[in-house]
Structure formats: structure tokens, C-alpha cells
Design an enzyme around this catalytic site. Structure first.
Site, mmCIF file in Angstrom:
data_model
loop_
_atom_site.group_PDB
_atom_site.id
_atom_site.type_symbol
_atom_site.label_atom_id
_atom_site.label_comp_id
_atom_site.label_asym_id
_atom_site.label_seq_id
_atom_site.Cartn_x
_atom_site.Cartn_y
_atom_site.Cartn_z
ATOM 1 N N ASP A 1 21.695 20.848 10.714
ATOM 2 C CA ASP A 1 22.513 19.652 10.555
ATOM 3 C C ASP A 1 22.501 19.143 9.123
ATOM 4 O O ASP A 1 21.454 18.770 8.592
ATOM 5 C CB ASP A 1 21.982 18.568 11.500
ATOM 6 C CG ASP A 1 22.863 17.328 11.512
ATOM 7 O OD1 ASP A 1 23.987 17.389 10.978
ATOM 8 O OD2 ASP A 1 22.421 16.306 12.050
ATOM 9 N N ASP B 1 31.065 16.648 7.262
ATOM 10 C CA ASP B 1 29.962 16.724 8.221
ATOM 11 C C ASP B 1 30.165 17.895 9.174
ATOM 12 O O ASP B 1 31.031 17.854 10.053
ATOM 13 C CB ASP B 1 29.858 15.421 9.005
ATOM 14 C CG ASP B 1 28.714 15.444 10.010
ATOM 15 O OD1 ASP B 1 27.639 15.977 9.664
ATOM 16 O OD2 ASP B 1 28.902 14.949 11.134
#
Length: 487
Positions: free
Chosen positions: A102, A315
Site C-alpha cells: 500500500d 493512490d
């Protein structure tokens, strides 16, 4: 006479195979020093429902927005927030853990032995493992007086004395939370990624979970591998040793699932870069324009302003792409206007869907986002449209429909990042990307030796070693062919 000749041919063949195996083993053992992860897509081989995607992104946005206000950078949501995961080893002797990779989170953490409510099973078909610092000869607790504890808490933590283990707490916007304590242990990445991968990293040991985190959830994982911007992230910890540059890249294969995640300086392909917005916790960039087909949208200047709860964030953990209403409406209307005869239906209250039988890439326009330093991001119709129950549905979403806090936020996720090589250069505070075949190779430089290595989604090898392997394969094939011709 045939028998001795057959025996000799067999011996030669075995010898060549043995040499080939040796060359393969040498390649693996001397491969790239930089840590490399082979990542997998959570939804590979199956199509998640629209409600699953929306729920995923809703929780993701709540975490991103919450992270802006908390002194401790976001941890992550291993129960459902994160599309790509990888296997790493932790401890001595190492045990396998499956973690979400992530870029929107800072701290690495895994569920620990004290956790009674942590997931024990996963629909991904993998075994989940609870970490126990006492089972690892290299593991140790991180005290409150350590530099790491002071860094993540912005100074001394009230009531946390020198001989007490440094705690962590993360509360999310949806009310769920994770809490535990920090430990330091050896983390192993790809088994052929060299000694550098065997570095000690400080990470969170999750002892208590609440809310959605306390259930197994769909596609649950052991934890998260945070590659955010702060000094507490994995990339920052590795770079602090001086062995690697504070750079990494990922290429996420949206067609086949999986891809590659490599730490280090990518030397090929060449990628244009754009500056990161300073003093922001996430990978914020300055967007300058939006083009649909040949038309630039006439947008208010406020759309391009960066700041708290506004601006543009890159993202990889977000599924779709979220645009402020002032961008979303003219963009979608322009796309739909290309085919005035189609009938648009609203599915599950949020998705705009329609039926169309011909090629969507020929019928609908590309959407291109422009950024500072003339960097552009082109999204094809086959990337922003996806099939659902016989209809094509828009991957573009209205940020204002998600929450009031995110109404001015542009969040570009997996929808636009798949099938692109994305480079993060924290040394120079830039980010960039280029369209790329994520099942092919990239070239990464080993900073310690200056050697350039090929990195692919399924193997790692240096240029010269790769040539040796292929030479051996060629020689083996020629030998077999000659034996066939002789007989």
C-alpha cells in the site's frame, strides 16, 4: 552400436541440463540486491460486485482523510482495503505472511499472537499467521525512548517511559481501529533478492482490532506493507541504512492480475516525472487540465488547488477514480454525448451503465489528465468502462457522493494506474508513470555495485546472467535436434 551412442547422448543431455540448472541457481543467488515483491491482485479470476468496489473505496477514502488529522500515519485495512498483496517472510526462522502492498499507508504492521479477534482464514485460499516476537531469535520490542517511537508520535508519548514498549493506535473514519505495539525484526522479501532484503524493520504488532477489522472479512490478509512518504514507512527505513535510494516502482497488471513491486532506481524505461506537492501526507500532485477526446474541459481554478481535503492524490489502493462534481459532470456528459442513442441506466444508485455492442475504444473518447511538468495520464475507454451484467459501466465516480469531506478531492486509483509503470522518487520528491506491459521487464540499478538488473513479474536476473541462461537453452535445443537427426 546403437546402445553406446544412445547412452552417450543421454549422458550429454544430462550434463547440459545440469549445467543449465547450475546457471539458473547462480542467477538466483546473485540476483538483484534491491528488495523485490511479486504482487497478486485480490480479485484475480473473479469479478467483485459493484457494491464491493464502492464499499472498498468508501473505507479507503475514510482512512485517507482520517490520516490527514492524526499524528500517526495511516496503518491500513487488511480486511478489505487494498487490491494487491505479496508474500514476505518475518523473523528467524522466517514465517510467511501475506500483506497488502500500500502506497497510501506509512507503517507496516501484522496481526499478533495476542489478538483474539484477528482474521484466521481468508477467501484468497491462503493461511493467515499471527506473529509472535518470542518465536523469533531476531525479534525485539521497541521501547518508548527509541527514535522511532518519538518520530511516529511527534515527541514523547504521555505515560510512555523508557522501559515500556512503544504502543500504536489507529482509528479510522468508519469507527474501526487497530492497536498494538512496535517490534523490530528481520523482514525477508523475494527469496532471490539478495542480502539487502534481509533487513531489520520496525513494524506494528496488532494486538486488538475493532469494527470491520475484527472479522475475517472478504479476502483478509495478515497485515500491511506501508510505502507512504513518512520516515516510518518501509521504504524510508530501508533507505536510512544507505543501501538503497528512497525510490520504488510498481507495475500492476490489470489484465492478468499481479505485477511487480521493486525498490531502487529504475533506469529503463525512461519515465517523465512531476513534482509532489510539499507538506502533504499522501502522494499529492498538481493537476493542470482535463481533456476528453479533443476537447479540454472548462473547469474552475479551484479544482486544481492543492491542500487539506482537496487536490489530486495518486493512490494504488483505491479501486476506481473519484472526481469533484465540477469535473465529474462535464466529463461524463462529454463521454455520453459521443453516442446520443444509448440509454443510460443508474445501477445500485451510483453507477452509470448502458448497453453497447460495438468496440468501445472506437466509439468513446480517451480521457487525459495533465500535470505539472507536462506529464499526462491517458485513460482509454476500455480502461474506464467495465462490463457488468451485460452493460458497460462508468468507472468514474462523483467524489461528492461519497462524503462531504471528499467532495473536492480527485483520487486516481487502480482504474487509471493499471498497466502503467509508476515511479516514486522520494529522493527528489517526484512521481511519474508511463504506459507499460506489466508482464514484461524493467531495469533496476543496484546502488551498491552499479549493476543493472532485469526485473520481471515472475523472475529476477541480471543482463549477463540472462544471456547465459538463454545461451544454455539454445545449446540444449541444438543438441537435442542433432540427436534426432542422427537417429
Amino acid at each position: 552400436m546403437a546402445t553406446p551412442r544412445s547412452s552417450g547422448s543421454f549422458s550429454l543431455l544430462v550434463t547440459l541440463l545440469f549445467l543449465f540448472m547450475i546457471s539458473t541457481k547462480i542467477t538466483a543467488s546473485t540476483a538483484l540486491n534491491n528488495p523485490v515483491l511479486s504482487v497478486k491482485y485480490r480479485y484475480a479470476g473473479r469479478k467483485p460486485s459493484l457494491s464491493t468496489l464502492i464499499a472498498h473505496d468508501s473505507r479507503r477514502q475514510q482512512r485517507i482523510l482520517a490520516g490527514v488529522d492524526l499524528p500517526l500515519g495511516g496503518s491500513g485495512r487488511p480486511d478489505g482495503v487494498g487490491l494487491y498483496y505479496a508474500k514476505i517472510g518475518i523473523g528467524t526462522p522466517p514465517k510467511d505472511y501475506y500483506v497488502q502492498v500500500d502506497t497510501g499507508s506509512d507503517i507496516m504492521w501484522v496481526n499478533c499472537i495476542q489478538c483474539k479477534d484477528c482474521p484466521k482464514r481468508s477467501s484468497l485460499g491462503i493461511d493467515l499467521t499471527l506473529y509472535d516476537v518470542n518465536d523469533s531469535s531476531s525479534g525485539k520490542l521497541v521501547p518508548c525512548g527509541s527514535g522511532f517511537c518519538l518520530e511516529v508520535n511527534g515527541g514523547p508519548l504521555s505515560g510512555c517511559k523508557e522501559n515500556i514498549t512503544c504502543p500504536y493506535l489507529q482509528i479510522y473514519g468508519d469507527g474501526s481501529s487497530t492497536a498494538g505495539y512496535f517490534v523490530k525484526d528481520v523482514v525477508l522479501y523475494n527469496s532471490v533478492s539478495g542480502d539487502l532484503a534481509n533487513g531489520s524493520v520496525v513494524f506494528g504488532c496488532g494486538a486488538t482490532q475493532s469494527g470491520d477489522l475484527s472479522s475475517s472479512g472478504e479476502a483478509a490478509l495478515d497485515g500491511i506493507l506501508g510505502f507512504g512518504k513518512s520516515n516510518s514507512s518501509v521504504i524510508s527505513q530501508l533507505a536510512s541504512t544507505g543501501s538503497v535510494k528512497k525510490m520504488f516502482a510498481h507495475c500492476l497488471d490489470g489484465t492478468n492480475g499481479g505485477g511487480i513491486f521493486a525498490i531502487g532506481r529504475v533506469v529503463q524505461p525512461k519515465v517523465n516525472m512531476t513534482p509532489l506537492v510539499p507538506n502533504q501526507p499522501h502522494y499529492n500532485v498538481n493537476m493542470t487540465a482535463v481533456q476528453v477526446g479533443q476537447t479540454f474541459l472548462n473547469l474552475p481554478e479551484a479544482v486544481f488547488e492543492a491542500g487539506d481535503r482537496k487536490g489530486t492524490i495518486i493512490d494504488s489502493g483505491t479501486t476506481l477514480a473519484y472526481l469533484p462534481e465540477t469535473v465529474y459532470e462535464p466529463l461524463v456528459n462529454k463521454i455520453i454525448s459521443q453516442q446520443p442513442d444509448i440509454k443510460v441506466h443508474t445501477v445500485q444508485g451510483e453507477y452509470m451503465c448502458f448497453q453497447y455492442l460495438d468496440s468501445i475504444d472506437d466509439a468513446f473518447p480517451n480521457v487525459t489528465f495533465y500535470f505539472e511538468n507536462s506529464l499526462s495520464l491517458k485513460v482509454k475507454p476500455s480502461e474506464y468502462l467495465f462490463l457488468y451484467q451485460g452493460m458497460w459501466c462508468m468507472g468514474w465516480q462523483n467524489s461528492g457522493m461519497q462524503s462531504r469531506d471528499s467532495q473536492n478531492l480527485t483520487l486516481l486509483g487502480d482504474l487509471v494506474l493499471s498497466n502503467k509503470l509508476v515511479l516514486y522518487d522520494l529522493e527528489n520528491q517526484t512521481i511519474g508513470w508511463t504506459e507499460y506491459n506489466c508482464s514484461s521487464n524493467i531495469k533496476v540499478m543496484d546502488e551498491r555495485t552499479g549493476t543493472v538488473h532485469l526485473v520481471g513479474s515472475h523472475y529476477i536476473s541480471s543482463d549477463c546472467q540472462l544471456k547465459i541462461q538463454w545461451s544454455m537453452i539454445f545449446l540444449l535445443m541444438v543438441t537435442i535436434l542433432l540427436q534426432i537427426l542422427v537417429y
